[in-house]
Design a protein around this motif. Sequence first.
Motif, PDB file in Angstrom:
ATOM      1  N   PHE A 343       0.948  -1.401   0.215  1.00  0.00           N
ATOM      2  CA  PHE A 343       0.002  -0.497  -0.556  1.00  0.00           C
ATOM      3  C   PHE A 343       0.869   1.829  -0.108  1.00  0.00           C
ATOM      4  O   PHE A 343       0.509   2.408  -0.675  1.00  0.00           O
ATOM      5  N   LEU A 344       1.269   1.333   1.184  1.00  0.00           N
ATOM      6  CA  LEU A 344       2.986   2.642   0.652  1.00  0.00           C
ATOM      7  C   LEU A 344       3.705   2.600  -0.057  1.00  0.00           C
ATOM      8  O   LEU A 344       3.579   3.416  -0.925  1.00  0.00           O
ATOM      9  N   THR A 345       4.271   1.355  -1.233  1.00  0.00           N
ATOM     10  CA  THR A 345       4.702   1.310  -2.301  1.00  0.00           C
ATOM     11  C   THR A 345       3.852   1.866  -3.933  1.00  0.00           C
ATOM     12  O   THR A 345       4.685   2.763  -4.477  1.00  0.00           O
ATOM     13  N   LYS A 346       2.734   0.906  -3.351  1.00  0.00           N
ATOM     14  CA  LYS A 346       1.893   2.450  -4.397  1.00  0.00           C
ATOM     15  C   LYS A 346       1.803   3.484  -4.488  1.00  0.00           C
ATOM     16  O   LYS A 346       2.507   4.391  -5.744  1.00  0.00           O
ATOM     17  N   TYR A 347       1.732   4.564  -3.107  1.00  0.00           N
ATOM     18  CA  TYR A 347       1.588   5.608  -3.276  1.00  0.00           C
ATOM     19  C   TYR A 347       2.870   6.426  -3.278  1.00  0.00           C
ATOM     20  O   TYR A 347       2.776   7.680  -3.775  1.00  0.00           O
ATOM     21  N   GLN A 348       4.171   5.697  -3.367  1.00  0.00           N
ATOM     22  CA  GLN A 348       5.113   6.564  -2.874  1.00  0.00           C
ATOM     23  C   GLN A 348       5.449   6.433  -4.343  1.00  0.00           C
ATOM     24  O   GLN A 348       6.351   7.523  -5.059  1.00  0.00           O
ATOM     25  N   ARG A 349       5.414   5.418  -5.439  1.00  0.00           N
ATOM     26  CA  ARG A 349       4.645   5.387  -6.992  1.00  0.00           C
ATOM     27  C   ARG A 349       4.350   6.861  -7.519  1.00  0.00           C
ATOM     28  O   ARG A 349       4.328   7.761  -8.191  1.00  0.00           O
ATOM     29  N   GLU A 350       2.944   6.653  -6.560  1.00  0.00           N
ATOM     30  CA  GLU A 350       2.190   8.305  -7.516  1.00  0.00           C
ATOM     31  C   GLU A 350       1.915   9.399  -7.068  1.00  0.00           C
ATOM     32  O   GLU A 350       2.391  10.105  -7.807  1.00  0.00           O
ATOM     33  N   ARG A 351       2.633   9.238  -5.574  1.00  0.00           N
ATOM     34  CA  ARG A 351       3.644  10.655  -5.057  1.00  0.00           C
ATOM     35  C   ARG A 351       4.963  11.144  -5.584  1.00  0.00           C
ATOM     36  O   ARG A 351       5.305  12.595  -6.368  1.00  0.00           O
ATOM     37  N   ASP A 352       5.631  10.153  -6.465  1.00  0.00           N
ATOM     38  CA  ASP A 352       7.081  10.339  -7.224  1.00  0.00           C
ATOM     39  C   ASP A 352       6.562  11.431  -9.126  1.00  0.00           C
ATOM     40  O   ASP A 352       6.619  12.308  -9.431  1.00  0.00           O
ATOM     41  N   THR A 353       5.216  10.699  -9.855  1.00  0.00           N
ATOM     42  CA  THR A 353       4.218  11.291 -10.147  1.00  0.00           C
ATOM     43  C   THR A 353       4.117  12.287 -10.648  1.00  0.00           C
ATOM     44  O   THR A 353       4.192  13.180 -11.182  1.00  0.00           O
ATOM     45  N   TRP A 354       3.652  12.771  -9.484  1.00  0.00           N
ATOM     46  CA  TRP A 354       2.595  14.286  -8.970  1.00  0.00           C
ATOM     47  C   TRP A 354       3.785  15.356  -8.622  1.00  0.00           C
ATOM     48  O   TRP A 354       3.876  16.112  -9.298  1.00  0.00           O
ATOM     49  N   ARG A 355       4.684  14.384  -7.853  1.00  0.00           N
ATOM     50  CA  ARG A 355       6.157  15.022  -8.039  1.00  0.00           C
ATOM     51  C   ARG A 355       7.024  15.569  -9.188  1.00  0.00           C
ATOM     52  O   ARG A 355       6.684  17.412  -9.501  1.00  0.00           O
ATOM     53  N   ARG A 356       7.007  15.083  -9.830  1.00  0.00           N
ATOM     54  CA  ARG A 356       7.450  15.590 -11.494  1.00  0.00           C
ATOM     55  C   ARG A 356       6.623  15.653 -12.391  1.00  0.00           C
ATOM     56  O   ARG A 356       6.865  17.372 -13.012  1.00  0.00           O
ATOM     57  N   GLU A 357       4.875  16.380 -11.867  1.00  0.00           N
ATOM     58  CA  GLU A 357       4.094  17.638 -12.828  1.00  0.00           C
ATOM     59  C   GLU A 357       4.170  18.398 -12.494  1.00  0.00           C
ATOM     60  O   GLU A 357       4.341  19.457 -12.850  1.00  0.00           O
ATOM     61  N   MET A 358       4.444  18.115 -10.951  1.00  0.00           N
ATOM     62  CA  MET A 358       4.668  19.783  -9.849  1.00  0.00           C
ATOM     63  C   MET A 358       5.691  20.801 -10.517  1.00  0.00           C
ATOM     64  O   MET A 358       6.301  21.590 -10.887  1.00  0.00           O
ATOM     65  N   VAL A 359       6.957  19.782 -10.464  1.00  0.00           N
ATOM     66  CA  VAL A 359       8.082  20.323 -11.020  1.00  0.00           C
ATOM     67  C   VAL A 359       8.121  21.118 -13.010  1.00  0.00           C
ATOM     68  O   VAL A 359       8.386  21.753 -12.906  1.00  0.00           O
ATOM     69  N   ALA A 360       7.278  19.987 -13.185  1.00  0.00           N
ATOM     70  CA  ALA A 360       7.075  20.898 -14.607  1.00  0.00           C
ATOM     71  C   ALA A 360       6.410  21.736 -15.151  1.00  0.00           C
ATOM     72  O   ALA A 360       6.431  22.739 -15.353  1.00  0.00           O
ATOM     73  N   LEU A 361       5.629  22.659 -13.866  1.00  0.00           N
ATOM     74  CA  LEU A 361       4.545  23.376 -13.923  1.00  0.00           C
ATOM     75  C   LEU A 361       5.712  24.616 -13.555  1.00  0.00           C
ATOM     76  O   LEU A 361       5.461  25.522 -13.715  1.00  0.00           O
ATOM     77  N   GLN A 362       6.673  24.434 -13.562  1.00  0.00           N
ATOM     78  CA  GLN A 362       7.477  25.250 -12.577  1.00  0.00           C
ATOM     79  C   GLN A 362       8.742  25.738 -14.094  1.00  0.00           C
ATOM     80  O   GLN A 362      10.104  25.435 -14.491  1.00  0.00           O
ATOM     81  N   ASP A 363       8.129  26.249 -14.895  1.00  0.00           N
ATOM     82  CA  ASP A 363       7.994  26.461 -16.086  1.00  0.00           C
ATOM     83  C   ASP A 363       9.178  28.322 -16.246  1.00  0.00           C
ATOM     84  O   ASP A 363       7.519  28.935 -16.450  1.00  0.00           O
ATOM     85  N   GLY A 364      10.091  28.216 -16.457  1.00  0.00           N
ATOM     86  CA  GLY A 364      10.578  29.861 -16.731  1.00  0.00           C
ATOM     87  C   GLY A 364      10.889  30.304 -17.861  1.00  0.00           C
ATOM     88  O   GLY A 364      10.893  31.400 -17.854  1.00  0.00           O
ATOM     89  N   SER A 365      10.380  29.496 -18.695  1.00  0.00           N
ATOM     90  CA  SER A 365       9.886  30.159 -19.806  1.00  0.00           C
ATOM     91  C   SER A 365       8.921  30.307 -20.695  1.00  0.00           C
ATOM     92  O   SER A 365       8.481  31.334 -21.251  1.00  0.00           O
ATOM     93  N   ARG A 366       8.117  30.378 -19.346  1.00  0.00           N
ATOM     94  CA  ARG A 366       6.616  30.710 -19.644  1.00  0.00           C
ATOM     95  C   ARG A 366       6.289  32.232 -19.167  1.00  0.00           C
ATOM     96  O   ARG A 366       6.843  32.914 -18.618  1.00  0.00           O
ATOM     97  N   ASP A 367       5.739  33.436 -20.209  1.00  0.00           N
ATOM     98  CA  ASP A 367       5.811  34.162 -19.986  1.00  0.00           C
ATOM     99  C   ASP A 367       4.235  34.902 -20.898  1.00  0.00           C
ATOM    100  O   ASP A 367       3.583  34.394 -21.550  1.00  0.00           O
ATOM    101  N   PRO A 368       3.188  35.705 -19.946  1.00  0.00           N
ATOM    102  CA  PRO A 368       3.665  35.948 -18.115  1.00  0.00           C
ATOM    103  C   PRO A 368       4.476  35.057 -17.169  1.00  0.00           C
ATOM    104  O   PRO A 368       3.880  33.785 -17.490  1.00  0.00           O
ATOM    105  N   ILE A 369       4.702  34.671 -16.353  1.00  0.00           N
ATOM    106  CA  ILE A 369       5.465  33.905 -15.098  1.00  0.00           C
ATOM    107  C   ILE A 369       4.349  33.353 -15.197  1.00  0.00           C
ATOM    108  O   ILE A 369       3.351  34.146 -14.295  1.00  0.00           O
ATOM    109  N   ALA A 370       4.725  32.122 -15.239  1.00  0.00           N
ATOM    110  CA  ALA A 370       3.776  30.578 -13.842  1.00  0.00           C
ATOM    111  C   ALA A 370       4.004  31.417 -12.593  1.00  0.00           C
ATOM    112  O   ALA A 370       5.139  31.296 -12.163  1.00  0.00           O
ATOM    113  N   PRO A 371       2.849  31.105 -11.823  1.00  0.00           N
ATOM    114  CA  PRO A 371       2.965  31.593 -10.294  1.00  0.00           C
ATOM    115  C   PRO A 371       3.922  30.337  -9.481  1.00  0.00           C
ATOM    116  O   PRO A 371       4.351  30.891  -8.878  1.00  0.00           O
ATOM    117  N   GLN A 372       3.826  29.635 -10.331  1.00  0.00           N
ATOM    118  CA  GLN A 372       4.573  28.182  -9.890  1.00  0.00           C
ATOM    119  C   GLN A 372       5.837  28.406  -9.891  1.00  0.00           C
ATOM    120  O   GLN A 372       6.617  28.014  -9.262  1.00  0.00           O
TER     121      GLN A 372
END
Length: 588
Positions: A343-372
């Motif tokens: 059960f823990l391992t399953k949601y650790q994998r899901e958490r890793d996927t989520w974190r990658r998605e959040m990092v992807a939103l921290q996009d410094g090339s976007r204009d206007p600036i993304a709040p992320q």
Amino acid sequence: MQEIVGDSLARRLVEWGVDTVFGLPGDGINGLMEGFRRQREKLRFVLVHHEEAAAFMATGYAKATGRLGVCAATSGPGAIHLLNGLYDAKLDHMPVLAITGMQETSVLGAHYQQEVHTELLYQDVAAYNLMVTNPQQVPGVVDIAIRHALAMRTVAHLTFPNDVQVAAAGTDPYRHVSPGEPPTSSPVASQPPVPAGQADLARAAEVLNAGKRVAMLVGVGARHARDEIIAVAEALASPIVKTLSGKMVVPDDHPLTTGGLGLLGTRPSEELMEECDTLLMVGTSFPYGKYLPKPGQARVVQIDIDASLIGLRLPVDAAVTADARLALQQLLPMLQPRSDRSFLTKYQRERDTWRREMVALQDGSRDPIAPQYLISCVDEAATSDAILTCDSGTIATWAARHWTIRGNREFYLSGNLATMAPGLPYAVAMQHAYPGRQVIAFVGDGGFAMLMAEFLTAVRHELPIKVIINNNNAYGQILWEQIILGYPEYAVRHQQPEADFGAWARACGGYGAKVTDPKALPGVIREALAHPGPALVDCDVNPNEPPMPGKVQYDQAKHFTEAFLRGQPHKVATVATVARDKINELRS
């Protein structure tokens, strides 16, 4: 020099260990101010620009230090202004003493100017609430008020008529028919950690040991029990889910946590709540029942120091009224370590996927600036023991998902009241309490504008706070709430011109910068954080960036679509932003 009641009050506060009063003088508390003046070597008065900010500062001081916060305001409108900050203290269970003025006793009831009976006004917010009418009541009632605030972790209120404030301390102006003794006490309170009862622990261990898919939900009431939380989660092979106010309890990069829960939480946290068969709640009564397991789905163990907060959201199978750290220390040897960690391992994998998605939103090339991207720049540049304060609104979404708790970092916002405007006053109070730490207020333009004069307070008191403004020129959270309910937005965006709060900061004598270019942002953030005094960065961000829920529900998507079909005025820009976010997530 004759000791007056104002002096007696100030002395008693000092004897209780109070070193700071946040407030704004007025003729309704001149006698109290004289008492504070006489004790100025031991009791610092922090002069603010608005009484609401004084109450927020007292609340922020209490949140960060665990000590009593104290605020003072004059009679009538001054006392009324304190209320929003005091409700913040009440709803988040913080010990705060509010001191207000009152008209002279001889004119009460005569419709005198500014005659507002604050002891009646404060009936709901204050657990102890008294108008002092006799000098002999002081210091006894001061002791009682402070004990109420500390023991019940709530608001206490004392109001002093003008003539009582300047009366000789200890005198009795009345002829009593039935003489009674004035309250006597001492400035000592006992707050020992409360251990758990053995029967309660045995029942809790039985429930937890029987669970197959155990989850933990921890709140700010467990902030002092990090090691114990982690040890119990390890034994139970349990993912750790955090409330927003409890974000600092466990580091965000710890392998056992899946992040927050609720509208600003993570998808894996929400999904594991739908699957768990056992839930251990520690230091939280989490107010949003729809994000918790359905009644009957999971057996629940709840640990809280306040028995009245247990069982508010879900039927509880085992209730433990105790200090979180002690209870978990007692409980740990009674738990059977798990070999099945699927059960823990399953949601650790899901958490890793989520974190990658959040990092992807921290996009410094976007204009206007993304709040992320803005908050990611702050996160990267801040120290490992930085304190981040935050306002309510979309700003809380970005902080919840992109401010990383690591090392000794902390995070504060208005939890249960969820009011706008406390971010800046919190920062002022916390910088005062911890002069050697980096304190950052991450706020929206809406919340900052409400109490922006307190940046000048920071300059005048030489408090080197850092203010980062996520400026979307709108009340962003209200905008998206309108849309999610199926209505096109209305009256939530400000007209042009957009504010330049950086200019305001410079006019106050601090560092101020306005940023519109994403390429310039990282350097400006680093420069502001390195500035030795108060600094402010006003960053224009994309106003059409949606604070999407961790897991979009069908009815949310349906209402969102209906709003567009009804004529959402900024639908083209919004659709483009959502599409860009989704592309970045898919690339992650």
